[in-house]
Design a protein around this motif. Structure first.
Motif, PDB file in Angstrom:
ATOM      1  N   LEU A  10      -5.994   9.418  -7.511  1.00  0.00           N
ATOM      2  CA  LEU A  10      -7.281  10.114  -7.090  1.00  0.00           C
ATOM      3  C   LEU A  10      -7.349  11.441  -7.724  1.00  0.00           C
ATOM      4  O   LEU A  10      -8.196  12.022  -8.152  1.00  0.00           O
ATOM      5  CB  LEU A  10      -7.523  10.066  -5.711  1.00  0.00           C
ATOM      6  CG  LEU A  10      -7.932   8.642  -5.284  1.00  0.00           C
ATOM      7  CD1 LEU A  10      -8.189   8.537  -3.806  1.00  0.00           C
ATOM      8  CD2 LEU A  10      -9.066   7.926  -5.885  1.00  0.00           C
ATOM      9  N   GLY A  11      -6.159  12.216  -7.380  1.00  0.00           N
ATOM     10  CA  GLY A  11      -6.051  13.787  -7.672  1.00  0.00           C
ATOM     11  C   GLY A  11      -6.287  13.974  -9.327  1.00  0.00           C
ATOM     12  O   GLY A  11      -7.034  14.551  -9.604  1.00  0.00           O
TER      13      GLY A  11
ATOM     14  N   PHE B  27       0.760  -1.240   0.188  1.00  0.00           N
ATOM     15  CA  PHE B  27       0.112   0.097   0.148  1.00  0.00           C
ATOM     16  C   PHE B  27       0.662   1.333   0.186  1.00  0.00           C
ATOM     17  O   PHE B  27       1.715   1.441   0.754  1.00  0.00           O
ATOM     18  CB  PHE B  27      -0.933  -0.140   1.250  1.00  0.00           C
ATOM     19  CG  PHE B  27      -1.722   1.243   1.497  1.00  0.00           C
ATOM     20  CD1 PHE B  27      -2.535   1.745   0.678  1.00  0.00           C
ATOM     21  CD2 PHE B  27      -1.346   1.771   2.844  1.00  0.00           C
ATOM     22  CE1 PHE B  27      -3.312   2.940   0.851  1.00  0.00           C
ATOM     23  CE2 PHE B  27      -2.142   3.021   2.885  1.00  0.00           C
ATOM     24  CZ  PHE B  27      -3.105   3.520   2.030  1.00  0.00           C
ATOM     25  N   ASN B  28       0.609   2.236  -0.918  1.00  0.00           N
ATOM     26  CA  ASN B  28       1.224   3.552  -1.070  1.00  0.00           C
ATOM     27  C   ASN B  28       0.345   4.838  -0.757  1.00  0.00           C
ATOM     28  O   ASN B  28      -0.359   5.030  -1.938  1.00  0.00           O
ATOM     29  CB  ASN B  28       2.239   3.389  -2.085  1.00  0.00           C
ATOM     30  CG  ASN B  28       2.992   4.779  -2.290  1.00  0.00           C
ATOM     31  OD1 ASN B  28       2.752   5.930  -1.684  1.00  0.00           O
ATOM     32  ND2 ASN B  28       4.014   4.630  -2.973  1.00  0.00           N
ATOM     33  N   PRO B  29      -0.110   5.249  -0.023  1.00  0.00           N
ATOM     34  CA  PRO B  29      -1.247   6.313   0.183  1.00  0.00           C
ATOM     35  C   PRO B  29      -0.911   7.562  -0.718  1.00  0.00           C
ATOM     36  O   PRO B  29      -1.766   8.125  -1.166  1.00  0.00           O
ATOM     37  CB  PRO B  29      -1.263   6.769   1.718  1.00  0.00           C
ATOM     38  CG  PRO B  29       0.115   6.133   2.138  1.00  0.00           C
ATOM     39  CD  PRO B  29       0.648   4.880   1.467  1.00  0.00           C
TER      40      PRO B  29
ATOM     41  N   ARG C 293      -4.953  15.580   1.302  1.00  0.00           N
ATOM     42  CA  ARG C 293      -5.182  16.986   1.700  1.00  0.00           C
ATOM     43  C   ARG C 293      -3.677  17.655   1.831  1.00  0.00           C
ATOM     44  O   ARG C 293      -3.286  18.622   1.515  1.00  0.00           O
ATOM     45  CB  ARG C 293      -5.741  16.962   3.315  1.00  0.00           C
ATOM     46  CG  ARG C 293      -5.989  18.153   3.973  1.00  0.00           C
ATOM     47  CD  ARG C 293      -6.567  18.154   5.205  1.00  0.00           C
ATOM     48  NE  ARG C 293      -7.961  17.290   5.310  1.00  0.00           N
ATOM     49  CZ  ARG C 293      -8.097  16.312   5.749  1.00  0.00           C
ATOM     50  NH1 ARG C 293      -7.024  15.547   6.144  1.00  0.00           N
ATOM     51  NH2 ARG C 293      -9.291  15.786   5.696  1.00  0.00           N
ATOM     52  N   ASP C 294      -2.592  16.957   2.032  1.00  0.00           N
ATOM     53  CA  ASP C 294      -1.335  17.136   2.110  1.00  0.00           C
ATOM     54  C   ASP C 294      -0.915  17.585   0.668  1.00  0.00           C
ATOM     55  O   ASP C 294      -0.022  18.761   0.616  1.00  0.00           O
ATOM     56  CB  ASP C 294      -0.298  16.310   2.819  1.00  0.00           C
ATOM     57  CG  ASP C 294      -0.326  16.023   4.139  1.00  0.00           C
ATOM     58  OD1 ASP C 294      -1.170  16.830   4.807  1.00  0.00           O
ATOM     59  OD2 ASP C 294       0.023  14.916   4.605  1.00  0.00           O
ATOM     60  N   MET C 295      -1.173  16.899  -0.252  1.00  0.00           N
ATOM     61  CA  MET C 295      -0.832  17.156  -1.627  1.00  0.00           C
ATOM     62  C   MET C 295      -1.683  18.525  -2.310  1.00  0.00           C
ATOM     63  O   MET C 295      -0.842  19.025  -3.191  1.00  0.00           O
ATOM     64  CB  MET C 295      -1.279  15.808  -2.396  1.00  0.00           C
ATOM     65  CG  MET C 295      -0.282  15.593  -3.836  1.00  0.00           C
ATOM     66  SD  MET C 295      -0.568  13.846  -4.259  1.00  0.00           S
ATOM     67  CE  MET C 295       0.391  12.983  -3.311  1.00  0.00           C
ATOM     68  N   TYR C 296      -2.680  18.296  -2.110  1.00  0.00           N
ATOM     69  CA  TYR C 296      -3.628  19.201  -2.839  1.00  0.00           C
ATOM     70  C   TYR C 296      -4.269  20.436  -2.014  1.00  0.00           C
ATOM     71  O   TYR C 296      -5.058  21.407  -2.478  1.00  0.00           O
ATOM     72  CB  TYR C 296      -4.977  18.516  -3.686  1.00  0.00           C
ATOM     73  CG  TYR C 296      -4.268  17.640  -4.606  1.00  0.00           C
ATOM     74  CD1 TYR C 296      -3.804  17.920  -5.743  1.00  0.00           C
ATOM     75  CD2 TYR C 296      -4.456  16.021  -4.166  1.00  0.00           C
ATOM     76  CE1 TYR C 296      -3.134  17.153  -6.786  1.00  0.00           C
ATOM     77  CE2 TYR C 296      -3.986  15.164  -5.061  1.00  0.00           C
ATOM     78  CZ  TYR C 296      -3.339  15.565  -6.522  1.00  0.00           C
ATOM     79  OH  TYR C 296      -3.032  14.677  -7.163  1.00  0.00           O
TER      80      TYR C 296
END
Length: 317
Positions: free
Chosen positions: A19-20, A10-12, A53-56
């Motif tokens: 997903l983005g 798994f790699n969140p 959330r951190d990414m976008y």
């Protein structure tokens, strides 16, 4: 016995990126959403939401709501809630919607453990700034309300069984089915809501010995309305929860011309608990697989999402 298990490797961060991309594109790539969100367990989905959330700098649930519609949206958004929050969300909508959804209240409160009820009440208070028991008190009525209130206390005894009192309890239940006074109804719901599952197994056996009748048949004969449905649900859940949910899914698919909300709620809520067992009971009892019936009644990406959660295979069909 769930159908959704933790994904290996798994790699969140990678999932959040995918997903983005799927959500930010010109047309939303729904297959990507299904592939990711139905193939990760709930705790992994929560980690993806955090990475997103951190990414976008945006909330994943909000983005799903903005980009999706109808029942497909309900499935994808529903998957993003932790179990207790999802139960709280469903209960709130059942109590505060245009019409009260009694069957939703029954499904959730008759089937959850003390710990699940405790967590769901906490989530309800945090999400809606109001007390679940107060809302049940103000939105429902009569013995149906009293029984829901009792279940919502989450005070069922656990692991305790006393053969010497089982016959006594069975006698009280038998009298309650004969007399049907308010006091008898109170005694009936007190026993069904507070005795341990192990104790109730013995009580139901003693009831059969005393009356020559199954307790479900007796309740169905003596009572009616949502009070009767709730009492029966408690008995069925004590006996075999997967069978109860198989029965509810079958009714939701066949009796109401596909009652989407019920199907979505049960599949999501049981996906990591006992959905494999529910599928098995469904096939045994109704001859057709749950996979087959969903395929027959749903369509498009909504169908694909439900089937991915159901996780049936071709021979199931």
């Amino acid at each position: 016995q769930g159908t959704i298990l933790p994904a290996p490797n798994f790699n969140p961060i990678m999932d959040a990126q995918l997903l983005g991309g799927a959500l930010q594109g010109i047309s939303c790539e729904k297959d990507v959403l299904i592939d990711i969100l139905t193939q990760r367990c709930n705790s992994q989905r929560l980690m993806i939401a955090e990475a997103y959330r951190d990414m976008y700098g945006r909330d994943l649930i909000t983005d799903l709501k903005e980009n999706l519609s109808h029942h497909f949206k309900e499935v994808m958004v529903g998957l993003m809630y932790p179990p207790a929050s999802y139960d709280a969300h469903e209960l709130w909508h059942a109590l505060k919607g245009v019409d009260i959804e009694e069957k939703c209240l029954i499904d959730i409160l008759a089937s959850r453990s003390n710990m699940e009820i405790f967590q769901m009440k906490e989530a309800y208070l945090m999400q809606y700034n109001t007390d679940l028991q107060q809302d049940i008190d103000s939105e429902t009525s009569g013995h149906f309300r009293d029984t829901l209130m009792n279940l919502a206390q989450g005070t069922r005894m656990e692991g305790y069984a006393d053969p010497s009192t089982a016959a006594q309890d069975a006698m009280i239940l038998w009298e309650a089915c004969q007399q049907k006074t308010g006091e008898h109804k109170n005694m009936l719901q007190m026993i069904l809501c507070n005795r341990s599952p192990q104790q109730l197994w013995m009580v139901f056996q003693e009831f059969q010995n005393i009356s020559g009748q199954d307790i479900v048949d007796a309740i169905n004969e003596c009572y009616d309305g949502y009070f009767q449905e709730l009492l029966v649900a408690i008995v069925l859940c004590i006996r075999d929860k997967p069978s109860y949910f198989a029965y509810r899914l079958y009714n939701a698919i066949h009796d109401f011309g596909f009652h989407n909300k019920t199907v979505i709620r049960i599949l999501i809520a049981r996906s990591e608990i006992d959905l494999m067992n529910i599928r098995q009971r469904y096939k045994e009892r109704y001859g057709k697989s749950l996979f087959h019936d969903i395929k027959h009644f749903a369509s498009g990406h909504y169908e694909s999402a439900l089937l991915a959660i159901c996780a049936g295979d071709t021979e199931d069909y």
